[in-house]
Structure formats: C-alpha cells, structure tokens
Motif scaffolding. Sequence first.
Motif, short mmCIF file in Angstrom:
data_model
loop_
_atom_site.label_atom_id
_atom_site.label_comp_id
_atom_site.label_asym_id
_atom_site.label_seq_id
_atom_site.Cartn_x
_atom_site.Cartn_y
_atom_site.Cartn_z
N ILE A 62 7.08 -6.55 7.37
CA ILE A 62 6.13 -6.65 6.06
C ILE A 62 6.79 -5.07 5.63
N ASP A 63 6.57 -5.46 3.98
CA ASP A 63 6.27 -4.33 3.32
C ASP A 63 5.09 -4.39 2.39
N SER A 64 5.41 -2.91 2.02
CA SER A 64 3.43 -2.82 1.45
C SER A 64 3.17 -3.98 -0.18
N ALA A 65 4.07 -5.06 -0.47
CA ALA A 65 3.54 -5.87 -1.47
C ALA A 65 3.02 -6.53 0.01
N GLY A 66 3.45 -7.44 0.82
CA GLY A 66 2.95 -8.19 2.00
C GLY A 66 1.72 -7.92 2.22
N PHE A 67 1.91 -6.19 2.42
CA PHE A 67 0.46 -5.86 3.28
C PHE A 67 -0.96 -6.07 2.68
N ALA A 68 -0.39 -5.73 0.98
CA ALA A 68 -1.14 -5.94 0.19
C ALA A 68 -2.44 -6.91 -0.19
N LEU A 69 -1.22 -8.16 -0.31
CA LEU A 69 -1.74 -9.20 -0.25
C LEU A 69 -2.56 -10.16 1.37
#
Length: 111
Positions: A59-66
């Motif tokens: 998971i990256d930061s964009a996935g985390f935000a989603l």
Amino acid sequence: MATLNWDLVQNNDKIAIRLSGELSRNTLLALWQQRASFLSEARLSQPTIEWDLTEMTRIDSAGFALLCDFLHISQQLPNKRVRLVNPPQQLLTLADLVNLSDWLSAFVEHH
C-alpha cells in the motif's frame, strides 16, 4: 505490473470486502470507480462491514488515503460496525506518519 483485486463476501451479520494485491496510485482507479457498488451493498442489512486486508501485498500513500476515505464513509453509515482485518505493517506505518494511528486502531480488533 501491479494488480489489485477485491471481492465481497456476505452473510447474515457482515459484509466482508477483501482486497488482495497492491493498493497504490497505479491500481486504485478501478476500485475508486466501483466504490458505489460495494459501499451501497454495505447499506444492506448486515450490521458489520469488514475490510479484509489479509492478502494485500503493498500500500502506498495514495492507497492509504483511499482506504481511509472508505473507512470514513463506512463509519458514516447508520448502525454499522466497521472493522479492519489484518492491516499490513505498511498501512500502520503510514498511519503513524500522518498521525492517524489512534483513529485507525479503533477499526482493528486485537485478539
């Protein structure tokens, strides 16, 4: 190429949304576009919404935000209990970096 898969498992008391693979900037668009299908499913009679991350590999930061957005939306549904199952360490680290560890830990059941 990285991929993300998800499926819904429903029974009488819960709906489980299982994510597998990579939740990242490169893979999240399809999940975002189809969010209404599983978030509206969650509005059915099951009292528990379970986000199962057992098979998530990255998971990256964009996935985390989603994912945080989905948890927040799920949390707003009336009379629903929202659980996060087997969050990967990478997710917990990202939460720590943006000071959301306490918020996120409320969704995680520790046995």
